[in-house]
Design a protein around this motif. Structure first.
Motif, PDB file in Angstrom:
ATOM      1  N   SER A 215       0.814  -1.224  -0.029  1.00 24.83           N
ATOM      2  CA  SER A 215      -0.036  -0.142   0.051  1.00 24.83           C
ATOM      3  C   SER A 215       0.768   1.478  -0.092  1.00 24.83           C
ATOM      4  O   SER A 215       0.698   2.318  -0.662  1.00 24.83           O
ATOM      5  N   TRP A 218       2.175   2.110  -3.188  1.00 27.41           N
ATOM      6  CA  TRP A 218       1.020   2.548  -4.142  1.00 27.41           C
ATOM      7  C   TRP A 218       0.890   3.960  -3.735  1.00 27.41           C
ATOM      8  O   TRP A 218       0.840   5.041  -4.900  1.00 27.41           O
ATOM      9  N   VAL A 219       1.016   4.260  -2.646  1.00 33.59           N
ATOM     10  CA  VAL A 219       0.811   5.926  -2.261  1.00 33.59           C
ATOM     11  C   VAL A 219       2.113   6.535  -2.643  1.00 33.59           C
ATOM     12  O   VAL A 219       2.005   7.589  -3.503  1.00 33.59           O
ATOM     13  N   GLU A 245      -8.037   8.372 -10.364  1.00 36.23           N
ATOM     14  CA  GLU A 245      -9.175   7.499 -10.172  1.00 36.23           C
ATOM     15  C   GLU A 245      -9.282   7.571  -8.436  1.00 36.23           C
ATOM     16  O   GLU A 245      -8.358   7.609  -7.895  1.00 36.23           O
ATOM     17  N   GLY A 246     -10.485   6.711  -8.219  1.00 33.18           N
ATOM     18  CA  GLY A 246     -10.569   6.662  -6.911  1.00 33.18           C
ATOM     19  C   GLY A 246     -11.385   7.290  -5.962  1.00 33.18           C
ATOM     20  O   GLY A 246     -10.917   8.666  -6.177  1.00 33.18           O
ATOM     21  N   GLU A 247     -12.055   7.044  -5.112  1.00 29.81           N
ATOM     22  CA  GLU A 247     -12.815   8.049  -4.173  1.00 29.81           C
ATOM     23  C   GLU A 247     -11.877   8.328  -2.899  1.00 29.81           C
ATOM     24  O   GLU A 247     -12.725   8.431  -1.888  1.00 29.81           O
ATOM     25  N   HIS A 248     -10.514   8.141  -2.893  1.00 27.34           N
ATOM     26  CA  HIS A 248      -9.821   8.323  -1.489  1.00 27.34           C
ATOM     27  C   HIS A 248      -9.149   9.902  -1.668  1.00 27.34           C
ATOM     28  O   HIS A 248      -9.200  10.476  -2.584  1.00 27.34           O
ATOM     29  N   GLU A 249      -8.724  10.016  -0.551  1.00 22.24           N
ATOM     30  CA  GLU A 249      -7.928  11.186  -0.378  1.00 22.24           C
ATOM     31  C   GLU A 249      -7.064  11.648  -1.398  1.00 22.24           C
ATOM     32  O   GLU A 249      -6.928  12.549  -1.745  1.00 22.24           O
ATOM     33  N   ILE A 250      -6.099  10.422  -1.824  1.00 25.15           N
ATOM     34  CA  ILE A 250      -5.008  10.892  -2.868  1.00 25.15           C
ATOM     35  C   ILE A 250      -5.891  11.338  -4.228  1.00 25.15           C
ATOM     36  O   ILE A 250      -5.220  12.108  -5.035  1.00 25.15           O
ATOM     37  N   GLY A 251      -6.837  10.450  -4.344  1.00 30.56           N
ATOM     38  CA  GLY A 251      -7.747  10.727  -5.720  1.00 30.56           C
ATOM     39  C   GLY A 251      -8.126  12.161  -5.767  1.00 30.56           C
ATOM     40  O   GLY A 251      -8.076  13.012  -6.686  1.00 30.56           O
ATOM     41  N   GLU A 252      -8.620  12.542  -4.445  1.00 35.13           N
ATOM     42  CA  GLU A 252      -9.350  13.977  -4.123  1.00 35.13           C
ATOM     43  C   GLU A 252      -8.058  15.065  -4.437  1.00 35.13           C
ATOM     44  O   GLU A 252      -8.206  16.031  -5.148  1.00 35.13           O
TER      45      GLU A 252
END
Ligand code: ADP
Length: 494
Positions: A215, A218-219, A245-252
């Motif tokens: 993980s 990935w980050v 992509e993705g609904e996570h903080e990094i995506g944001e």
């Protein structure tokens, strides 16, 4: 911190975390199991001791015991009676299912009389023996051989549990029955869970570290993408986009940065367009001036008519250039968000002044002007800047209204806001144009063909002023009927 060092640092944290968590859980489990086993062992010894004492006190054994104790006074220790006692007691214990303990019998001067096995002779518990004899109460001892934690690295030794049971012999003498318990079964259970438990713990730690590293990888990849994007922006490229992509903080974060990049890109494009448009607008009067200068040079001396025409044209073009430079300066000044003054002033009075000026300028068009009647409408803001913005709207209204039309300015107060409404009965604005009229250098096709002399900078300047003053500028228009521009401003400015 470089990415590689961050990665090793995170690996170290992951290993430490996994060791602490999994190691802690494994150790706790081990201690709980071992402790439980110790309690079980303790219970076993108490049960055995109790049963043993009962058997020894039993009627059936009384005579043997008596015989045995009779023989304790020296020479008769090896008598037949003692041997009989030694033979019978373990048999009885075994018959009572007490094979796990070893037994020893001491007389009241703590002389060893009899023992079931060599192991039953326990050293170092004389004090407890004496205590049991003196108090006639059962006492316990525990001969520890390393404790639970010792068994983490090798076979566990829970030690020996000893119970001292004082007895009154039928002959009136005293003795001490000692039951020793060697918790080999409990130790075997603890030893058997050690290996699977450690294997499980090591596997869990390994899986945990791998998962954390995956993980983190990935980050770190996303962070690396962000860094690359920042470097591209730094190199002047604004066409980069981050994977979002993705609904996570990094995506944001990536989406926010993409928005920012788009904004910067649009701003850079607008800047380039602005410079190109400004240069183009400036080039037109300059070309005119140069053309007429050449004409002047060639024929101006001989032909007074040509000379006058050239001078008039040069004057016109240079005024146009001066106006454009003035507009550009205003725009740059407004967009640079220069300090606003905060002064009390009467908006109505300013509107009347503007109307008077515009009416004079457009006197030939025969327009009907109407403005706020007498009476004051006081607000706190920068009076000159606000006047500039209203003047642009009134000038446009007069400019884009055919001869004989009407231009009106109305002011009103609603709660804490002041509204200034500039309406005309002019050519109006098409719906497509409405979306663009606040863009710099934008001019509708109709107004272009009418050669009204603007540069498409008036409305952007007015909007910049109103924005900076904390207000809003809106427009409503019907093509061929007229337009209404409304400025909404806060009455007081902090
Ligand atoms: P310009 O110098 O061309 O007047 P502005 O920025 O003031 O530049 O206006 C931009 C365009 O908006 C004008 O060219 C014109 O097409 C349109 N416009 C502005 N005000 C009015 C109005 N009152 N009536 C009709 N069209 C207008």
């Amino acid at each position: 911190m470089r990415r590689s060092s961050l990665r090793s640092w995170l690996l170290l944290v992951a290993v430490l975390f996994a060791t602490l968590v999994v190691g802690g859980v494994a150790l706790t489990t081990y201690i709980v199991v071992s402790d439980g086993m110790t309690i079980v062992a303790h219970d076993s010894i108490l049960r055995i001791a109790r049963d043993a004492a009962d058997i020894v006190k039993d009627e059936a054994t009384a005579s043997q015991l008596h015989a045995a104790t009779q023989g304790l006074d020296g020479s008769e220790r090896d008598s037949e009676a003692v041997r009989e006692f030694q033979r019978r007691i373990p048999e009885m214990f075994r018959a009572g299912g007490l094979s796990e303990g070893e037994f020893a019998f001491y007389d009241d001067s703590l002389e060893l009389v009899w023992f079931s096995d060599e192991r039953a002779i326990i050293e170092g518990v004389d004090e407890q023996r004496q205590q049991a004899i003196d108090s006639s109460k059962v006492t316990e001892s525990s001969v520890n051989e390393g404790g639970i934690l010792h068994g983490l690295l090798g076979p566990v030794h829970l030690g020996i549990f000893v119970v001292h049971v004082p007895l009154q012999t039928p002959g009136g003498g005293h003795g001490l029955l000692e039951v020793s318990y060697f918790p080999s079964q409990e130790e075997a259970v603890i030893d058997s869970i050690r290996m699977p438990m450690f294997t499980l713990a090591i596997s869990a730690m390994f899986i945990m570290v791998v998962m954390m590293q995956t993980s983190m990888g990935w980050v770190l990849k996303l962070v690396d993408d962000l860094r690359k994007a920042a470097e591209s922006i730094d190199a002047g490229r604004l066409d980069v986009h981050l994977p979002a992509e993705g609904e996570h903080e990094i995506g944001e974060l990536a989406r926010s940065l993409n928005k920012l990049i788009d904004k910067l890109s649009r701003r850079a494009d607008a800047q380039t367009r602005f410079v190109a448009d400004a240069s183009h607008e400036l080039a037109t009067p300059v070309a005119g001036i140069r053309g007429y200068t050449n004409i002047l040079r060639a024929w101006g001396g001989d032909d007074p008519e040509v000379r006058d025409e050239a001078i008039a044209a040069i004057d016109r073009e240079s005024r146009r250039m001066a106006r454009l430079c003035g507009d550009l300066l205003s725009l740059v000044r407004e967009e640079g968000r220069l300090e606003f003054k905060s002064e009390r002033f009467d908006v109505n009075a300013r509107c009347r002044l503007i109307l008077a000026g515009v009416a004079t300028r457009y006197i030939s068009k025969g327009l009907e002007f109407s403005g706020p009647e007498e009476g004051q409408l006081i607000m706190i803001n920068d009076p000159d800047r606000i006047e500039d913005a209203i003047a642009i709207l009134v000038d446009n209204a007069a400019k884009y209204t055919p001869d004989g039309g009407r231009v009106s300015v109305k002011t009103r107060r609603r709660r804490d806001n002041i509204f200034v409404e500039v309406s005309d009965t002019g050519i109006g604005i098409t719906e497509e144009d409405l979306a663009d009229i606040f863009d710099r250098f934008y001019r509708s096709d109709i107004s272009r063909s009418k050669e009204t002399g603007g540069f498409g900078l008036g409305l952007p300047i007015a909007k910049s002023i109103v924005d900076a003053a904390g207000g809003e500028l809106d427009v409503r228009s019907v093509e061929g009927k007229g337009s209404t521009f409304t400025i909404k401003l806060p009455r007081g400015r902090s």
